[in-house]
Design a protein around this motif. Structure first.
Motif, PDB file in Angstrom:
ATOM      1  N   GLU A   1     -10.861 -12.458   2.306  1.00  0.00           N
ATOM      2  CA  GLU A   1     -10.635 -13.489   1.308  1.00  0.00           C
ATOM      3  C   GLU A   1     -11.042 -14.853   1.849  1.00  0.00           C
ATOM      4  O   GLU A   1     -11.694 -15.650   1.163  1.00  0.00           O
ATOM      5  CB  GLU A   1      -9.151 -13.505   0.922  1.00  0.00           C
ATOM      6  CG  GLU A   1      -8.902 -13.671  -0.543  1.00  0.00           C
ATOM      7  CD  GLU A   1      -7.432 -13.495  -0.832  1.00  0.00           C
ATOM      8  OE1 GLU A   1      -6.677 -14.466  -0.627  1.00  0.00           O
ATOM      9  OE2 GLU A   1      -7.052 -12.405  -1.276  1.00  0.00           O
TER      10      GLU A   1
ATOM     11  N   GLU B   1      -7.780  -7.692   4.484  1.00  0.00           N
ATOM     12  CA  GLU B   1      -7.907  -8.270   3.147  1.00  0.00           C
ATOM     13  C   GLU B   1      -7.825  -9.788   3.187  1.00  0.00           C
ATOM     14  O   GLU B   1      -8.603 -10.482   2.504  1.00  0.00           O
ATOM     15  CB  GLU B   1      -6.827  -7.684   2.224  1.00  0.00           C
ATOM     16  CG  GLU B   1      -7.063  -6.219   1.915  1.00  0.00           C
ATOM     17  CD  GLU B   1      -5.946  -5.572   1.144  1.00  0.00           C
ATOM     18  OE1 GLU B   1      -6.235  -4.564   0.468  1.00  0.00           O
ATOM     19  OE2 GLU B   1      -4.784  -6.028   1.207  1.00  0.00           O
TER      20      GLU B   1
ATOM     21  N   CYS C   1      -4.513  -3.653   7.538  1.00  0.00           N
ATOM     22  CA  CYS C   1      -5.057  -3.710   6.169  1.00  0.00           C
ATOM     23  C   CYS C   1      -4.806  -5.088   5.563  1.00  0.00           C
ATOM     24  O   CYS C   1      -5.701  -5.664   4.927  1.00  0.00           O
ATOM     25  CB  CYS C   1      -4.437  -2.626   5.284  1.00  0.00           C
ATOM     26  SG  CYS C   1      -5.015  -0.964   5.630  1.00  0.00           S
TER      27      CYS C   1
END
Length: 121
Positions: free
Chosen positions: A118, A114, A110
């Motif tokens: 980004e 993320e 996770c």
């Protein structure tokens, strides 16, 4: 199957649900699950890893080969794959420890997901 940007954008990982499942085993004061709950949770965590691995791998593949986030993601993917291949002993403490390791891999993927999303933006 190669995951294109369109496919990745159309089917994002449900990071919140994945982290919630992982947290069930990782919080400091976690209540030990029953035998059946542990089996269900272990299967759920395995499923999360099976979904996350190709997505994180596809995101990492977009970065240059010498990129640090790419290398970190590949390390996390390798660890998750290794953990998916392990079978715990039948004793409950060993099964709980195995599920906790799966949960840590879910959290790590996770994080990589993320971070790579980004970087992509």
């Amino acid at each position: 199957m190669i995951l294109t940007k369109d496919v990745l954008d159309a089917t994002p990982l449900d990071v919140e649900a994945m982290r919630t499942a992982a947290r069930r085993l990782l919080v400091e004061d976690a209540e030990l699950p029953s035998d059946d709950e542990l089996d269900t949770l272990t299967l759920q965590l395995r499923g999360h890893l099976m979904l996350a691995i190709p997505v994180v791998e596809a995101l990492a593949a977009r970065l240059p080969e010498d990129d640090v986030p790419r290398a970190c993601a590949h390390a996390g993917i390798g660890e998750a794959r290794m953990r998916l291949g392990l079978e715990p002993r039948q004793a409950l403490p060993a099964r709980i420890a195995h599920a906790q390791r799966l949960a840590r891999s879910v959290n790590a993927l996770c994080d990589h997901y993320e971070n790579l999303r980004e970087v992509e933006s």
